[in-house]
Design an enzyme around this catalytic site. Structure first.
Site, PDB file in Angstrom:
ATOM      1  N   GLU A   1      50.552  41.402  34.014  1.00 39.37           N
ATOM      2  CA  GLU A   1      51.282  42.281  34.931  1.00 39.37           C
ATOM      3  C   GLU A   1      52.692  41.779  35.231  1.00 39.37           C
ATOM      4  O   GLU A   1      53.625  42.578  35.340  1.00 39.37           O
ATOM      5  CB  GLU A   1      50.482  42.453  36.220  1.00 39.37           C
ATOM      6  CG  GLU A   1      49.231  43.307  36.085  1.00 39.37           C
ATOM      7  CD  GLU A   1      48.060  42.553  35.454  1.00 39.37           C
ATOM      8  OE1 GLU A   1      47.063  43.193  35.088  1.00 39.37           O
ATOM      9  OE2 GLU A   1      48.159  41.304  35.346  1.00 39.37           O
TER      10      GLU A   1
ATOM     11  N   HIS B   1      39.313  46.212  42.729  1.00 44.46           N
ATOM     12  CA  HIS B   1      39.533  47.549  42.203  1.00 44.46           C
ATOM     13  C   HIS B   1      39.714  48.581  43.306  1.00 44.46           C
ATOM     14  O   HIS B   1      39.762  49.780  43.009  1.00 44.46           O
ATOM     15  CB  HIS B   1      38.366  47.975  41.310  1.00 44.46           C
ATOM     16  CG  HIS B   1      38.248  47.206  40.042  1.00 44.46           C
ATOM     17  ND1 HIS B   1      37.822  45.911  40.006  1.00 44.46           N
ATOM     18  CD2 HIS B   1      38.502  47.560  38.753  1.00 44.46           C
ATOM     19  CE1 HIS B   1      37.797  45.487  38.749  1.00 44.46           C
ATOM     20  NE2 HIS B   1      38.219  46.464  37.980  1.00 44.46           N
TER      21      HIS B   1
END
Length: 327
Positions: free
Chosen positions: A55, A124
């Site tokens: 990321e 998540h």
């Protein structure tokens, strides 16, 4: 909503050769939620491609691309996956335009599927909006309807400021009849989704639909609830929100994130400063519990629902209750 976002990306890539889309699994797979479905097959791997699982590298390369004139749209796949990129966002993405006195704009859009409600496991289901709104130099937006999802993503891609585009993943399957392309209110404007006179219910992203459900149930109980969808979290639309609260005299802010230090605290503080002499009761907040996001079978107890919102409204010091208690 997912289809509206997909169409927005498709149209933006088709209309502007400088727009490109990349991230983890966004290419041939079409993304975990299929929001990028068909982009690679239509426009080729130079315009929509998979990145390494890194990321920080995704955002870092996007910054470099934007400095050289491209308009990258990158996906973080899940909210909590974005944390490794946070240093790039805070130290470089948010500061570059100011550091160069406007000479180097960074038209980067970071798409972040965020929030709970899908039975996701740990890492998540975070609601990380407060981290980004606390960072000057970023625009932070989140749609609550499919029409806004299309319109606001197109506007974010065209913006020369970096935009953190928070997508409420539990609403990817929400439906609305709308002809695309569509342009709704400018993304910096909050909108009144439901007019009312007794109390202002302030929500954004995944909680807009929940707030509207709560307003409908409150109406059956005799309360007229106004629902305001913030849409852009930073910079904040003080005028629209304050005008609503001055009309109703009461306000409840609702979000999925934990209440302590959450985004609702900023909203409550601003309303207290700007509407103090109009308020009939303290501004209340409704949010997730102050715990790490729980396992899937427990998330319904963690996330605010209609009952918790209605319970907050009951605590707003209604005049009839005050008279009964002090008469």
């Amino acid at each position: 909503m997912g289809a509206a976002l997909n169409r927005a990306l498709h149209d933006a890539v088709a209309e502007d050769p400088d727009v490109l889309v990349y991230g983890e699994d966004v290419g041939p797979l079409g993304g975990v939620f299929r929001v990028t479905d068909g982009l690679t097959s239509t426009f080729g791997e130079e315009r929509c491609f998979d990145s390494p699982l890194a990321e920080s590298g995704i955002v870092g390369t996007a910054i470099g691309m934007a400095m050289y004139g491209l308009r990258p749209v990158v996906e973080m796949q899940f909210d909590a996956f974005a944390y490794p990129a946070f240093e790039q966002v805070v130290s470089h993405l948010a500061k570059m335009r100011n550091r160069t006195r406007g000479a180097v704009p960074l038209p980067v859009v970071i798409r972040v599927p965020y929030g709970g409600g899908i039975g996701g496991v740990e890492h998540h289901s975070d609601s990380s909006e407060a981290y980004y709104t606390h960072t000057p130099g970023l625009r932070v937006v989140t749609p609550g309807t499919p029409a806004d999802a299309y319109s606001m993503l197109r506007e974010a891609i065209a913006c020369d400021d970096p935009v953190v585009f928070l997508e409420p993943k539990r609403r990817y399957w929400s439906r609305q009849s709308v002809d695309l392309p569509v342009r709704t209110e400018p993304m910096e404007r909050s909108v009144v989704r439901r007019p009312g006179s007794d109390v202002t219910l302030i929500a954004y992203g995944p909680m807009v639909e929940t707030a509207l459900e709560a307003a409908e149930q409150a109406a059956a109980e005799g309360r007229d609830v106004e629902v305001v969808d913030l849409r852009q979290l930073a910079p904040f639309d003080d005028a629209t929100v304050a005008a609503s609260v001055r009309r109703t005299g009461r306000a409840v802010v609702v979000h999925e994130a934990s209440v302590f230090g959450g985004y609702g605290a900023e909203v409550a503080a601003r309303l207290t400063e700007q509407c103090f002499h109009y308020l009939e009761a303290p501004v209340l907040r409704v949010g997730g519990l102050d715990v790490p996001y729980p396992p899937p079978k427990l998330e319904e107890h963690h996330l605010p629902g209609v009952d918790r919102i209605l319970a907050a409204m009951d605590r707003l010091q209604w005049e009839s209750e005050w008279v009964e208690g002090h008469g």
